[in-house]
Design a protein around this motif. Structure first.
Motif, PDB file in Angstrom:
ATOM      1  N   LEU A  80       0.825  -1.207   0.000  1.00  0.00           N
ATOM      2  CA  LEU A  80       0.000   0.000   0.000  1.00  0.00           C
ATOM      3  C   LEU A  80       0.859   1.258   0.000  1.00  0.00           C
ATOM      4  CD1 LEU A  80      -2.804  -1.167   2.433  1.00  0.00           C
ATOM      5  CD2 LEU A  80      -3.054  -0.677  -0.021  1.00  0.00           C
ATOM      6  N   GLN A  81       1.997   1.227   0.681  1.00  0.00           N
ATOM      7  CA  GLN A  81       2.902   2.384   0.673  1.00  0.00           C
ATOM      8  C   GLN A  81       3.403   2.670  -0.745  1.00  0.00           C
ATOM      9  OE1 GLN A  81       5.943   1.297   3.509  1.00  0.00           O
ATOM     10  NE2 GLN A  81       4.763   2.047   5.253  1.00  0.00           N
ATOM     11  N   ARG A  84       0.499   3.967  -2.935  1.00  0.00           N
ATOM     12  CA  ARG A  84       0.171   5.370  -2.619  1.00  0.00           C
ATOM     13  C   ARG A  84       1.248   6.316  -3.151  1.00  0.00           C
ATOM     14  NH1 ARG A  84      -1.916   3.046   2.459  1.00  0.00           N
ATOM     15  NH2 ARG A  84      -4.184   3.201   2.314  1.00  0.00           N
ATOM     16  N   GLN A  85       2.509   5.909  -3.017  1.00  0.00           N
ATOM     17  CA  GLN A  85       3.598   6.741  -3.539  1.00  0.00           C
ATOM     18  C   GLN A  85       3.447   6.925  -5.045  1.00  0.00           C
ATOM     19  OE1 GLN A  85       7.593   5.892  -2.115  1.00  0.00           O
ATOM     20  NE2 GLN A  85       8.423   6.221  -4.163  1.00  0.00           N
ATOM     21  N   ALA A  87       0.656   6.495  -6.831  1.00  0.00           N
ATOM     22  CA  ALA A  87      -0.579   7.237  -7.102  1.00  0.00           C
ATOM     23  C   ALA A  87      -0.381   8.736  -6.864  1.00  0.00           C
ATOM     24  CB  ALA A  87      -1.713   6.708  -6.231  1.00  0.00           C
ATOM     25  N   ASN A  88       0.278   9.077  -5.797  1.00  0.00           N
ATOM     26  CA  ASN A  88       0.507  10.488  -5.482  1.00  0.00           C
ATOM     27  C   ASN A  88       1.488  11.145  -6.450  1.00  0.00           C
ATOM     28  OD1 ASN A  88      -1.301  10.710  -3.319  1.00  0.00           O
ATOM     29  ND2 ASN A  88       0.191   9.849  -1.896  1.00  0.00           N
ATOM     30  N   GLN A  95      -3.713   4.797  -8.966  1.00  0.00           N
ATOM     31  CA  GLN A  95      -4.910   5.439  -8.437  1.00  0.00           C
ATOM     32  C   GLN A  95      -6.127   4.544  -8.631  1.00  0.00           C
ATOM     33  OE1 GLN A  95      -4.752   9.075 -10.677  1.00  0.00           O
ATOM     34  NE2 GLN A  95      -3.181   9.976  -9.362  1.00  0.00           N
ATOM     35  N   LEU A  98      -5.964   1.526  -6.242  1.00  0.00           N
ATOM     36  CA  LEU A  98      -6.359   1.938  -4.891  1.00  0.00           C
ATOM     37  C   LEU A  98      -7.874   2.122  -4.805  1.00  0.00           C
ATOM     38  CD1 LEU A  98      -3.466   4.376  -3.975  1.00  0.00           C
ATOM     39  CD2 LEU A  98      -4.061   2.258  -2.777  1.00  0.00           C
ATOM     40  N   TYR A 102     -10.259   0.086  -2.130  1.00  0.00           N
ATOM     41  CA  TYR A 102     -11.186   0.716  -1.189  1.00  0.00           C
ATOM     42  C   TYR A 102     -12.638   0.365  -1.489  1.00  0.00           C
ATOM     43  CZ  TYR A 102      -7.686   3.388   1.302  1.00  0.00           C
ATOM     44  OH  TYR A 102      -6.635   3.742   2.104  1.00  0.00           O
ATOM     45  N   GLU A 114     -13.402   7.156  -0.246  1.00  0.00           N
ATOM     46  CA  GLU A 114     -11.983   7.062  -0.612  1.00  0.00           C
ATOM     47  C   GLU A 114     -11.841   6.413  -1.991  1.00  0.00           C
ATOM     48  OE1 GLU A 114      -7.874   7.780   0.241  1.00  0.00           O
ATOM     49  OE2 GLU A 114      -9.746   8.593   1.008  1.00  0.00           O
ATOM     50  N   TRP A 118     -10.079   8.169  -5.373  1.00  0.00           N
ATOM     51  CA  TRP A 118      -9.014   7.601  -6.218  1.00  0.00           C
ATOM     52  C   TRP A 118      -9.488   7.429  -7.656  1.00  0.00           C
ATOM     53  CZ3 TRP A 118      -4.362   8.341  -4.897  1.00  0.00           C
ATOM     54  CH2 TRP A 118      -3.971   8.310  -3.563  1.00  0.00           C
TER      55      TRP A 118
END
Length: 189
Positions: A80-81, A84-85, A87-88, A95, A98, A102, A114, A118
């Motif tokens: 997940l880290q 997210r990295q 996706a961000n 995205q 994620l 969710y 959430e 995304w």
């Protein structure tokens, strides 16, 4: 297979010289077994090299590898880290993934808001599958009372999408078969 063997032949020396995009492509060949024997460990190694250089698509695949435990010890937290990295940093694929996680409560608590966030981010980058998800989330559904011929009760929703397209989905445990099969298809990334 011949075209993929050529790709391996071309990608390996470039990957060894440090090209992140070649490393990602090489990892994809190993992950899918195209032109080489499938090898999740080699795929993970090459995705890691590319991700360490900031390749957002490799970061997404590295995250997914951790989630599934493909080529590495499974770790939802690490996966997940990485997702997210990625996706961000602007990866529409990360995205979207994620959003699916969710929406379906896989490795995270189910959170429709959430998921929608995304999907919206991916859709704003032109990611068609996320745009479809958003359309399905925002258009009201009409529950059908029709029973199947085998007299087994089901919960069927009918969704009318833009352009009048009608989609039906049989629900099981509050997840449509479409959502479940898409999550299962992620295993083949």
């Amino acid at each position: 297979t011949e075209i993929y063997t050529l790709s391996l032949h071309d990608a390996l020396p470039i990957s060894e010289k440090g090209s992140a995009s070649a490393q990602r492509e090489l990892a994809t060949l190993y992950r899918s077994g195209l032109g080489v024997p499938r090898d999740d460990t080699q795929a993970f190694i090459w995705y890691r090299h590319a991700a360490d250089q900031g390749d957002v698509d490799a970061e997404a695949m590295l995250g997914y590898s951790y989630l599934e435990g493909r080529g590495v010890t499974q770790s939802a937290e690490t996966g997940l880290q990485w997702l997210r990295q990625s996706a961000n940093a602007g990866s529409a694929e990360a995205q979207y993934i994620l959003g699916l996680l969710y929406q379906n409560g896989r490795w995270v608590d189910t959170d429709t808001d959430e998921a929608k966030n995304w999907f919206q981010r991916a859709a704003s980058l032109g990611y068609a599958r996320a745009q479809d998800r958003l359309a399905n989330m925002t258009i009201p559904t009409v529950a059908s009372t029709a029973q199947p011929t085998n007299s087994q009760p089901t919960n069927t929703s009918v969704m009318v999408q833009p352009a009048g397209r009608v989609v039906t989905a049989t629900l099981a445990n509050n997840r449509s078969e479409e959502h479940t099969s898409e999550l299962q298809s992620l295993r083949h990334l």
